[in-house]
Design an enzyme around this catalytic site. Structure first.
Site, short mmCIF file in Angstrom:
data_model
loop_
_atom_site.label_atom_id
_atom_site.label_comp_id
_atom_site.label_asym_id
_atom_site.label_seq_id
_atom_site.Cartn_x
_atom_site.Cartn_y
_atom_site.Cartn_z
N ASP A 17 0.89 -1.16 0.00
CA ASP A 17 0.00 0.00 0.00
C ASP A 17 0.93 1.21 0.00
OD1 ASP A 17 -2.04 1.86 0.32
OD2 ASP A 17 -2.26 1.49 2.46
N GLU A 76 -1.25 -1.36 -4.64
CA GLU A 76 -2.46 -0.57 -4.80
C GLU A 76 -2.18 0.56 -5.77
OE1 GLU A 76 -5.05 0.40 -1.34
OE2 GLU A 76 -4.66 2.47 -1.95
N ASP A 149 -2.33 0.66 7.88
CA ASP A 149 -1.63 0.60 6.60
C ASP A 149 -1.02 -0.80 6.42
OD1 ASP A 149 -1.77 3.36 5.38
OD2 ASP A 149 -1.05 3.84 7.39
#
Length: 188
Positions: A17, A76, A149
């Site tokens: 991410d 992502e 996260d």
């Protein structure tokens, strides 16, 4: 060794991410379709100089690749927002993380935030907390990390696993013609 002995098939997927202040990561191990976590966490990037932030992202991603030796890399995609500068910075962070994987010739897959949430929770509008709660159950985490996260990074890896093992076509990956060709028993 007998020919009847099954060899466990294992795949390691590194999920990222990306972010210029916090980069979440999760390392998923899949053995005979059973999911487990090899590692997850968040890299907090305190550096103020933007170029040095990118260097840290590249180096940390390279270090994760060296440590866990993933077979596949999933990340992502930047989301579209009103602030173009933020989106460009996020895209650069994503790019240097991808470059680290490309340097090691690891296949890369990219998923939108909505696709990741939908893959994990069934809803593309799920909250970080909902994603983390389902991931906790999927991979039997003892507790949800304080920094979500980390679970976001693991969500990217799990989404990639779900998408790559799906028998149904998904945008850009397969098409109906190849699905029908590969699954003649499903045509009636």
């Amino acid at each position: 060794m007998s020919t009847d002995t099954k060899v466990a098939k294992e795949k390691i997927i590194l999920g990222i991410d990306p972010g210029t202040n916090i980069m979440g990561f999760g390392v998923l191990c899949v053995t005979n379709n059973k999911l487990s976590t090899l590692g997850l966490g968040a890299v907090h990037i305190k550096e103020k100089d933007y170029g040095l932030k990118l260097k840290i992202i590249f180096e940390r991603t390279s270090s994760l690749i060296k440590q866990f030796k993933p077979d596949e890399f999933a990340i992502e995609a930047p989301f579209y927002g009103k602030n173009v500068q933020s989106m460009l910075k996020l895209g650069r962070a994503q790019g240097v993380a991808m470059a680290a994987a490309l340097m090691q010739e690891i296949p890369i897959a990219e998923y939108s935030p909505r696709k990741i949430k939908q893959s994990i929770t069934g809803s593309g509008a799920a909250s970080k907390e909902q994603v983390a709660g389902i991931i906790k159950s999927l991979v039997n985490l003892k507790e949800i990390p304080k920094d979500l996260d980390a679970t976001d990074g693991l969500a990217v890896a799990i989404c990639h696993y779900f998408q790559s093992t799906s028998k149904f076509p998904s945008a850009g990956k397969k098409d109906w013609k190849s699905f029908l060709k590969n699954n003649p028993d499903r045509i009636k």
